[in-house]
Design a protein around this motif. Structure first.
Motif, PDB file in Angstrom:
ATOM      1  N   TYR A   1     -29.749  -0.635   9.854  1.00 52.17           N
ATOM      2  CA  TYR A   1     -28.352  -0.890  10.222  1.00 52.17           C
ATOM      3  C   TYR A   1     -27.828   0.333  10.969  1.00 52.17           C
ATOM      4  O   TYR A   1     -27.930   1.451  10.480  1.00 52.17           O
ATOM      5  CB  TYR A   1     -27.496  -1.114   8.968  1.00 52.17           C
ATOM      6  CG  TYR A   1     -27.968  -2.279   8.141  1.00 52.17           C
ATOM      7  CD1 TYR A   1     -27.624  -3.578   8.489  1.00 52.17           C
ATOM      8  CD2 TYR A   1     -28.777  -2.082   7.032  1.00 52.17           C
ATOM      9  CE1 TYR A   1     -28.071  -4.656   7.745  1.00 52.17           C
ATOM     10  CE2 TYR A   1     -29.231  -3.158   6.281  1.00 52.17           C
ATOM     11  CZ  TYR A   1     -28.865  -4.440   6.637  1.00 52.17           C
ATOM     12  OH  TYR A   1     -29.328  -5.504   5.903  1.00 52.17           O
ATOM     13  N   TRP A   2     -27.280   0.109  12.153  1.00 54.47           N
ATOM     14  CA  TRP A   2     -26.677   1.183  12.941  1.00 54.47           C
ATOM     15  C   TRP A   2     -25.167   1.022  12.887  1.00 54.47           C
ATOM     16  O   TRP A   2     -24.645  -0.084  13.040  1.00 54.47           O
ATOM     17  CB  TRP A   2     -27.176   1.129  14.382  1.00 54.47           C
ATOM     18  CG  TRP A   2     -28.589   1.604  14.477  1.00 54.47           C
ATOM     19  CD1 TRP A   2     -29.720   0.859  14.372  1.00 54.47           C
ATOM     20  CD2 TRP A   2     -29.019   2.947  14.655  1.00 54.47           C
ATOM     21  NE1 TRP A   2     -30.831   1.654  14.486  1.00 54.47           N
ATOM     22  CE2 TRP A   2     -30.426   2.944  14.656  1.00 54.47           C
ATOM     23  CE3 TRP A   2     -28.341   4.170  14.811  1.00 54.47           C
ATOM     24  CZ2 TRP A   2     -31.180   4.108  14.814  1.00 54.47           C
ATOM     25  CZ3 TRP A   2     -29.094   5.325  14.980  1.00 54.47           C
ATOM     26  CH2 TRP A   2     -30.488   5.279  14.977  1.00 54.47           C
ATOM     27  N   PHE A   3     -24.486   2.142  12.683  1.00 53.22           N
ATOM     28  CA  PHE A   3     -23.036   2.116  12.512  1.00 53.22           C
ATOM     29  C   PHE A   3     -22.296   2.693  13.705  1.00 53.22           C
ATOM     30  O   PHE A   3     -22.756   3.628  14.350  1.00 53.22           O
ATOM     31  CB  PHE A   3     -22.641   2.925  11.269  1.00 53.22           C
ATOM     32  CG  PHE A   3     -23.222   2.398   9.999  1.00 53.22           C
ATOM     33  CD1 PHE A   3     -22.671   1.278   9.384  1.00 53.22           C
ATOM     34  CD2 PHE A   3     -24.318   2.992   9.419  1.00 53.22           C
ATOM     35  CE1 PHE A   3     -23.209   0.778   8.214  1.00 53.22           C
ATOM     36  CE2 PHE A   3     -24.865   2.508   8.248  1.00 53.22           C
ATOM     37  CZ  PHE A   3     -24.315   1.392   7.641  1.00 53.22           C
ATOM     38  N   ASP A   4     -21.134   2.125  13.952  1.00 48.08           N
ATOM     39  CA  ASP A   4     -20.140   2.685  14.851  1.00 48.08           C
ATOM     40  C   ASP A   4     -18.967   2.976  13.933  1.00 48.08           C
ATOM     41  O   ASP A   4     -18.259   2.051  13.527  1.00 48.08           O
ATOM     42  CB  ASP A   4     -19.765   1.686  15.942  1.00 48.08           C
ATOM     43  CG  ASP A   4     -18.735   2.246  16.909  1.00 48.08           C
ATOM     44  OD1 ASP A   4     -18.488   3.466  16.867  1.00 48.08           O
ATOM     45  OD2 ASP A   4     -18.174   1.461  17.682  1.00 48.08           O
ATOM     46  N   GLY A   5     -18.827   4.235  13.540  1.00 47.89           N
ATOM     47  CA  GLY A   5     -17.837   4.567  12.517  1.00 47.89           C
ATOM     48  C   GLY A   5     -18.303   4.023  11.176  1.00 47.89           C
ATOM     49  O   GLY A   5     -19.385   4.342  10.708  1.00 47.89           O
ATOM     50  N   ASN A   6     -17.503   3.152  10.592  1.00 51.24           N
ATOM     51  CA  ASN A   6     -17.849   2.583   9.288  1.00 51.24           C
ATOM     52  C   ASN A   6     -18.210   1.104   9.347  1.00 51.24           C
ATOM     53  O   ASN A   6     -18.141   0.404   8.350  1.00 51.24           O
ATOM     54  CB  ASN A   6     -16.694   2.810   8.296  1.00 51.24           C
ATOM     55  CG  ASN A   6     -16.665   4.242   7.815  1.00 51.24           C
ATOM     56  OD1 ASN A   6     -17.719   4.834   7.566  1.00 51.24           O
ATOM     57  ND2 ASN A   6     -15.481   4.814   7.726  1.00 51.24           N
ATOM     58  N   ARG A   7     -18.566   0.622  10.512  1.00 50.09           N
ATOM     59  CA  ARG A   7     -18.925  -0.791  10.683  1.00 50.09           C
ATOM     60  C   ARG A   7     -20.324  -0.913  11.292  1.00 50.09           C
ATOM     61  O   ARG A   7     -20.743  -0.076  12.100  1.00 50.09           O
ATOM     62  CB  ARG A   7     -17.937  -1.496  11.604  1.00 50.09           C
ATOM     63  CG  ARG A   7     -16.514  -1.461  11.108  1.00 50.09           C
ATOM     64  CD  ARG A   7     -16.253  -2.652  10.243  1.00 50.09           C
ATOM     65  NE  ARG A   7     -14.936  -2.568   9.633  1.00 50.09           N
ATOM     66  CZ  ARG A   7     -14.642  -3.125   8.494  1.00 50.09           C
ATOM     67  NH1 ARG A   7     -15.548  -3.811   7.835  1.00 50.09           N
ATOM     68  NH2 ARG A   7     -13.458  -3.021   7.984  1.00 50.09           N
ATOM     69  N   ILE A   8     -21.035  -1.989  10.922  1.00 50.46           N
ATOM     70  CA  ILE A   8     -22.348  -2.237  11.510  1.00 50.46           C
ATOM     71  C   ILE A   8     -22.161  -2.594  12.978  1.00 50.46           C
ATOM     72  O   ILE A   8     -21.422  -3.510  13.321  1.00 50.46           O
ATOM     73  CB  ILE A   8     -23.080  -3.390  10.796  1.00 50.46           C
ATOM     74  CG1 ILE A   8     -23.354  -3.046   9.333  1.00 50.46           C
ATOM     75  CG2 ILE A   8     -24.390  -3.712  11.521  1.00 50.46           C
ATOM     76  CD1 ILE A   8     -23.928  -4.206   8.521  1.00 50.46           C
ATOM     77  N   GLU A   9     -22.848  -1.858  13.844  1.00 51.26           N
ATOM     78  CA  GLU A   9     -22.784  -2.074  15.288  1.00 51.26           C
ATOM     79  C   GLU A   9     -23.965  -2.921  15.772  1.00 51.26           C
ATOM     80  O   GLU A   9     -23.834  -3.742  16.669  1.00 51.26           O
ATOM     81  CB  GLU A   9     -22.807  -0.716  15.985  1.00 51.26           C
ATOM     82  CG  GLU A   9     -22.967  -0.760  17.462  1.00 51.26           C
ATOM     83  CD  GLU A   9     -23.083   0.631  18.060  1.00 51.26           C
ATOM     84  OE1 GLU A   9     -22.514   0.820  19.142  1.00 51.26           O
ATOM     85  OE2 GLU A   9     -23.733   1.506  17.465  1.00 51.26           O
ATOM     86  N   LYS A  10     -25.138  -2.688  15.160  1.00 48.02           N
ATOM     87  CA  LYS A  10     -26.327  -3.468  15.497  1.00 48.02           C
ATOM     88  C   LYS A  10     -27.262  -3.478  14.290  1.00 48.02           C
ATOM     89  O   LYS A  10     -27.231  -2.579  13.455  1.00 48.02           O
ATOM     90  CB  LYS A  10     -27.037  -2.929  16.733  1.00 48.02           C
ATOM     91  CG  LYS A  10     -27.438  -1.486  16.670  1.00 48.02           C
ATOM     92  CD  LYS A  10     -27.944  -1.014  18.021  1.00 48.02           C
ATOM     93  CE  LYS A  10     -28.045   0.508  18.023  1.00 48.02           C
ATOM     94  NZ  LYS A  10     -28.318   1.035  19.331  1.00 48.02           N
ATOM     95  N   ILE A  11     -28.078  -4.516  14.240  1.00 45.89           N
ATOM     96  CA  ILE A  11     -29.055  -4.685  13.170  1.00 45.89           C
ATOM     97  C   ILE A  11     -30.431  -4.734  13.830  1.00 45.89           C
ATOM     98  O   ILE A  11     -30.647  -5.506  14.758  1.00 45.89           O
ATOM     99  CB  ILE A  11     -28.792  -5.985  12.384  1.00 45.89           C
ATOM    100  CG1 ILE A  11     -27.424  -5.921  11.698  1.00 45.89           C
ATOM    101  CG2 ILE A  11     -29.907  -6.235  11.367  1.00 45.89           C
ATOM    102  CD1 ILE A  11     -26.991  -7.230  11.058  1.00 45.89           C
ATOM    103  N   VAL A  12     -31.340  -3.899  13.351  1.00 53.08           N
ATOM    104  CA  VAL A  12     -32.681  -3.835  13.927  1.00 53.08           C
ATOM    105  C   VAL A  12     -33.696  -4.371  12.922  1.00 53.08           C
ATOM    106  O   VAL A  12     -33.770  -3.882  11.797  1.00 53.08           O
ATOM    107  CB  VAL A  12     -33.051  -2.395  14.332  1.00 53.08           C
ATOM    108  CG1 VAL A  12     -34.456  -2.340  14.904  1.00 53.08           C
ATOM    109  CG2 VAL A  12     -32.031  -1.835  15.322  1.00 53.08           C
TER     110      VAL A  12
END
Length: 143
Positions: free
Chosen positions: A125-136
């Motif tokens: 899980y990649w975050f932008d701040g405190n939200r998931i931005e992308k899922i790998v």
């Protein structure tokens, strides 16, 4: 024969080589594309021509509207799928936009930094701040 195999193993260990045992392998699927076994041909068959193709040293990235697929140049297999699709829910029932705390509850661990790794399911899980931005969805992760 056993002695020779033992010597070869010792030689490999001493040279710092990484063995398959150092990795966990996964077979996640997103929209008929399976990490570790699907190919560029599979991508074209199920999703048509990529919007963009980006060449890197060891892989080619095929960019589609809701995901990217990284295809290994050595064997031609999809090694990871980077998902931006807001309607996709993964094995942990997480999706793009979910909070960091929801990821922490799902993984049962604290998460710091810009990513979190689920080693059970092969998901990053990649975050932008405190939200998931992308899922790998990964084919292989280091233990």
């Amino acid at each position: 024969m056993r002695y020779i195999l033992g010597m070869m193993l010792a030689l490999l260990l001493n040279t710092g080589s990484v063995f398959a045992a150092d990795y966990m392998y996964y077979d996640s699927t997103y929209k008929k594309i399976k990490v570790g076994s699907s190919t560029e041909r599979s991508l074209k068959q199920f999703h048509g021509k990529a919007l963009r193709t980006i060449e890197k040293d060891k892989f080619t990235l095929f960019r589609y509207r809701k995901f990217d697929a990284a295809v290994n140049k050595h064997d031609g297999k999809v090694r990871s799928i980077i998902i931006y699709d807001r309607s996709f829910k993964d094995r942990n029932y997480l999706k793009i936009g979910d909070s960091r705390s929801k990821v922490e509850r799902a993984l049962k661990k604290d998460v710091s930094g810009d990513n979190a790794i689920d080693q059970v399911n092969g998901i990053v899980y990649w975050f932008d701040g405190n939200r998931i931005e992308k899922i790998v969805l990964a084919h292989r992760l280091h233990r």
